[in-house]
Design a protein around this motif. Structure first.
Motif, PDB file in Angstrom:
ATOM      1  N   ASP A  19      -9.037 -20.446  -1.589  1.00  0.00           N
ATOM      2  CA  ASP A  19      -8.822 -19.892  -0.251  1.00  0.00           C
ATOM      3  C   ASP A  19      -9.169 -20.870   0.868  1.00  0.00           C
ATOM      4  OD1 ASP A  19      -7.993 -17.426  -1.322  1.00  0.00           O
ATOM      5  OD2 ASP A  19     -10.071 -16.733  -1.455  1.00  0.00           O
ATOM      6  N   THR A  20     -10.073 -21.806   0.610  1.00  0.00           N
ATOM      7  CA  THR A  20     -10.489 -22.758   1.640  1.00  0.00           C
ATOM      8  C   THR A  20      -9.570 -23.973   1.621  1.00  0.00           C
ATOM      9  OG1 THR A  20     -12.036 -23.831   0.116  1.00  0.00           O
ATOM     10  CG2 THR A  20     -12.917 -22.055   1.509  1.00  0.00           C
ATOM     11  N   PRO A  21      -9.450 -24.686   2.750  1.00  0.00           N
ATOM     12  CA  PRO A  21      -8.648 -25.918   2.780  1.00  0.00           C
ATOM     13  C   PRO A  21      -9.235 -26.967   1.835  1.00  0.00           C
ATOM     14  CG  PRO A  21      -9.155 -25.187   5.000  1.00  0.00           C
ATOM     15  CD  PRO A  21      -9.984 -24.349   4.066  1.00  0.00           C
ATOM     16  N   TYR A  22      -8.381 -27.851   1.342  1.00  0.00           N
ATOM     17  CA  TYR A  22      -8.821 -28.922   0.453  1.00  0.00           C
ATOM     18  C   TYR A  22      -9.883 -29.759   1.173  1.00  0.00           C
ATOM     19  CZ  TYR A  22      -8.490 -32.677  -2.990  1.00  0.00           C
ATOM     20  OH  TYR A  22      -8.771 -33.610  -3.965  1.00  0.00           O
ATOM     21  N   PRO A  23     -11.083 -29.892   0.578  1.00  0.00           N
ATOM     22  CA  PRO A  23     -12.195 -30.524   1.298  1.00  0.00           C
ATOM     23  C   PRO A  23     -12.301 -32.045   1.191  1.00  0.00           C
ATOM     24  CG  PRO A  23     -12.992 -29.582  -0.743  1.00  0.00           C
ATOM     25  CD  PRO A  23     -11.527 -29.252  -0.656  1.00  0.00           C
ATOM     26  N   PHE A  24     -11.453 -32.674   0.399  1.00  0.00           N
ATOM     27  CA  PHE A  24     -11.584 -34.107   0.144  1.00  0.00           C
ATOM     28  C   PHE A  24     -10.440 -34.901   0.777  1.00  0.00           C
ATOM     29  CE2 PHE A  24     -13.262 -31.753  -3.563  1.00  0.00           C
ATOM     30  CZ  PHE A  24     -14.610 -31.995  -3.345  1.00  0.00           C
ATOM     31  N   THR A  25     -10.681 -36.199   0.998  1.00  0.00           N
ATOM     32  CA  THR A  25      -9.663 -37.049   1.617  1.00  0.00           C
ATOM     33  C   THR A  25      -8.692 -37.618   0.598  1.00  0.00           C
ATOM     34  OG1 THR A  25     -11.117 -38.975   1.504  1.00  0.00           O
ATOM     35  CG2 THR A  25     -11.157 -37.686   3.550  1.00  0.00           C
ATOM     36  N   GLY A  26      -8.937 -37.392  -0.674  1.00  0.00           N
ATOM     37  CA  GLY A  26      -8.053 -37.879  -1.726  1.00  0.00           C
ATOM     38  C   GLY A  26      -8.228 -37.063  -2.978  1.00  0.00           C
ATOM     39  N   ASP A  27      -7.421 -37.350  -3.977  1.00  0.00           N
ATOM     40  CA  ASP A  27      -7.529 -36.669  -5.259  1.00  0.00           C
ATOM     41  C   ASP A  27      -8.725 -37.210  -6.028  1.00  0.00           C
ATOM     42  OD1 ASP A  27      -5.192 -35.438  -4.509  1.00  0.00           O
ATOM     43  OD2 ASP A  27      -3.917 -36.636  -5.834  1.00  0.00           O
ATOM     44  N   GLY A  28      -9.217 -36.425  -6.963  1.00  0.00           N
ATOM     45  CA  GLY A  28     -10.347 -36.883  -7.749  1.00  0.00           C
ATOM     46  C   GLY A  28     -10.779 -35.870  -8.782  1.00  0.00           C
ATOM     47  N   GLU A  29     -12.031 -35.976  -9.151  1.00  0.00           N
ATOM     48  CA  GLU A  29     -12.600 -35.141 -10.199  1.00  0.00           C
ATOM     49  C   GLU A  29     -13.911 -34.538  -9.714  1.00  0.00           C
ATOM     50  OE1 GLU A  29     -14.364 -35.807 -14.696  1.00  0.00           O
ATOM     51  OE2 GLU A  29     -12.908 -37.220 -13.907  1.00  0.00           O
ATOM     52  N   ILE A  30     -14.092 -33.276  -9.989  1.00  0.00           N
ATOM     53  CA  ILE A  30     -15.374 -32.622  -9.738  1.00  0.00           C
ATOM     54  C   ILE A  30     -16.088 -32.577 -11.078  1.00  0.00           C
ATOM     55  CG2 ILE A  30     -16.539 -30.495  -9.055  1.00  0.00           C
ATOM     56  CD1 ILE A  30     -14.197 -29.970  -7.150  1.00  0.00           C
ATOM     57  N   SER A  31     -17.286 -33.118 -11.108  1.00  0.00           N
ATOM     58  CA  SER A  31     -18.028 -33.191 -12.358  1.00  0.00           C
ATOM     59  C   SER A  31     -19.388 -32.525 -12.206  1.00  0.00           C
ATOM     60  CB  SER A  31     -18.198 -34.646 -12.789  1.00  0.00           C
ATOM     61  OG  SER A  31     -18.982 -35.343 -11.844  1.00  0.00           O
ATOM     62  N   CYS A  32     -20.032 -32.368 -13.336  1.00  0.00           N
ATOM     63  CA  CYS A  32     -21.318 -31.687 -13.346  1.00  0.00           C
ATOM     64  C   CYS A  32     -22.240 -32.342 -14.351  1.00  0.00           C
ATOM     65  CB  CYS A  32     -21.102 -30.221 -13.723  1.00  0.00           C
ATOM     66  SG  CYS A  32     -22.645 -29.318 -13.895  1.00  0.00           S
ATOM     67  N   GLY A  33     -23.494 -32.377 -13.990  1.00  0.00           N
ATOM     68  CA  GLY A  33     -24.547 -32.770 -14.909  1.00  0.00           C
ATOM     69  C   GLY A  33     -25.688 -31.794 -14.685  1.00  0.00           C
ATOM     70  N   VAL A  34     -26.557 -31.657 -15.660  1.00  0.00           N
ATOM     71  CA  VAL A  34     -27.680 -30.737 -15.502  1.00  0.00           C
ATOM     72  C   VAL A  34     -28.965 -31.543 -15.445  1.00  0.00           C
ATOM     73  CG1 VAL A  34     -28.954 -28.816 -16.505  1.00  0.00           C
ATOM     74  CG2 VAL A  34     -26.472 -28.840 -16.636  1.00  0.00           C
ATOM     75  N   HIS A  35     -29.688 -31.392 -14.365  1.00  0.00           N
ATOM     76  CA  HIS A  35     -30.980 -32.052 -14.184  1.00  0.00           C
ATOM     77  C   HIS A  35     -32.055 -31.069 -14.645  1.00  0.00           C
ATOM     78  CE1 HIS A  35     -34.528 -33.623 -12.147  1.00  0.00           C
ATOM     79  NE2 HIS A  35     -33.890 -34.792 -12.118  1.00  0.00           N
ATOM     80  N   PRO A  36     -33.019 -31.511 -15.466  1.00  0.00           N
ATOM     81  CA  PRO A  36     -34.021 -30.584 -15.999  1.00  0.00           C
ATOM     82  C   PRO A  36     -34.843 -29.852 -14.924  1.00  0.00           C
ATOM     83  CG  PRO A  36     -34.476 -32.856 -16.709  1.00  0.00           C
ATOM     84  CD  PRO A  36     -33.202 -32.873 -15.927  1.00  0.00           C
ATOM     85  N   GLU A  37     -35.070 -30.509 -13.806  1.00  0.00           N
ATOM     86  CA  GLU A  37     -35.880 -29.904 -12.747  1.00  0.00           C
ATOM     87  C   GLU A  37     -35.034 -29.163 -11.713  1.00  0.00           C
ATOM     88  OE1 GLU A  37     -39.021 -31.353  -9.278  1.00  0.00           O
ATOM     89  OE2 GLU A  37     -38.489 -32.724 -10.890  1.00  0.00           O
ATOM     90  N   PHE A  38     -33.880 -29.703 -11.365  1.00  0.00           N
ATOM     91  CA  PHE A  38     -33.091 -29.165 -10.255  1.00  0.00           C
ATOM     92  C   PHE A  38     -31.933 -28.263 -10.683  1.00  0.00           C
ATOM     93  CE2 PHE A  38     -34.590 -33.432  -8.775  1.00  0.00           C
ATOM     94  CZ  PHE A  38     -35.621 -32.948  -7.994  1.00  0.00           C
ATOM     95  N   GLY A  39     -31.536 -28.321 -11.952  1.00  0.00           N
ATOM     96  CA  GLY A  39     -30.445 -27.483 -12.439  1.00  0.00           C
ATOM     97  C   GLY A  39     -29.103 -28.175 -12.360  1.00  0.00           C
ATOM     98  N   PRO A  40     -28.019 -27.388 -12.296  1.00  0.00           N
ATOM     99  CA  PRO A  40     -26.677 -27.966 -12.301  1.00  0.00           C
ATOM    100  C   PRO A  40     -26.420 -28.821 -11.059  1.00  0.00           C
ATOM    101  CG  PRO A  40     -26.581 -25.563 -12.465  1.00  0.00           C
ATOM    102  CD  PRO A  40     -28.001 -25.937 -12.248  1.00  0.00           C
TER     103      PRO A  40
END
Length: 97
Positions: free
Chosen positions: A12-33
């Motif tokens: 529903d929101t406008p595309y937030p980036f200036t180019g194409d790419g990848e959204i990735s995730c890592g999990v930090h033991p203290e801070f979470g995703p």
């Protein structure tokens, strides 16, 4: 992968980036995703993506790292849906983070 061409079909929101790419995730033991954006061509292990949530920003800060990819967030962009995409990636990769 995310691109401006296809973003509007699922979001529903406008595309937030200036180019194409990848959204990735890592999990930090203290801070979470931790959710990041890496522009096309900058998703290898030597690249440090742009943090999209507080956990990612805190994780980089604690490690003494700074993003080294081209800044690709549009000024004033709503990142809420991009963060949600990243959290879904985390759920798929690591189970309920």
């Amino acid at each position: 992968m995310v691109s401006e061409i296809f973003w509007g079909a699922d979001h529903d929101t406008p595309y937030p980036f200036t180019g194409d790419g990848e959204i990735s995730c890592g999990v930090h033991p203290e801070f979470g995703p931790a959710v990041y954006f890496e522009p096309v061509g900058f998703s290898d292990e030597s690249s440090i993506g742009t943090p999209l949530n507080k956990a990612a920003a805190e994780s980089l800060k604690q490690a003494g790292l700074t993003p080294n990819v081209p800044y690709s967030i549009k000024e004033g962009a709503d990142l809420s849906e991009a963060r949600e995409v990243g959290l879904r990636v985390c759920d798929k990769m690591y189970g309920k983070a």
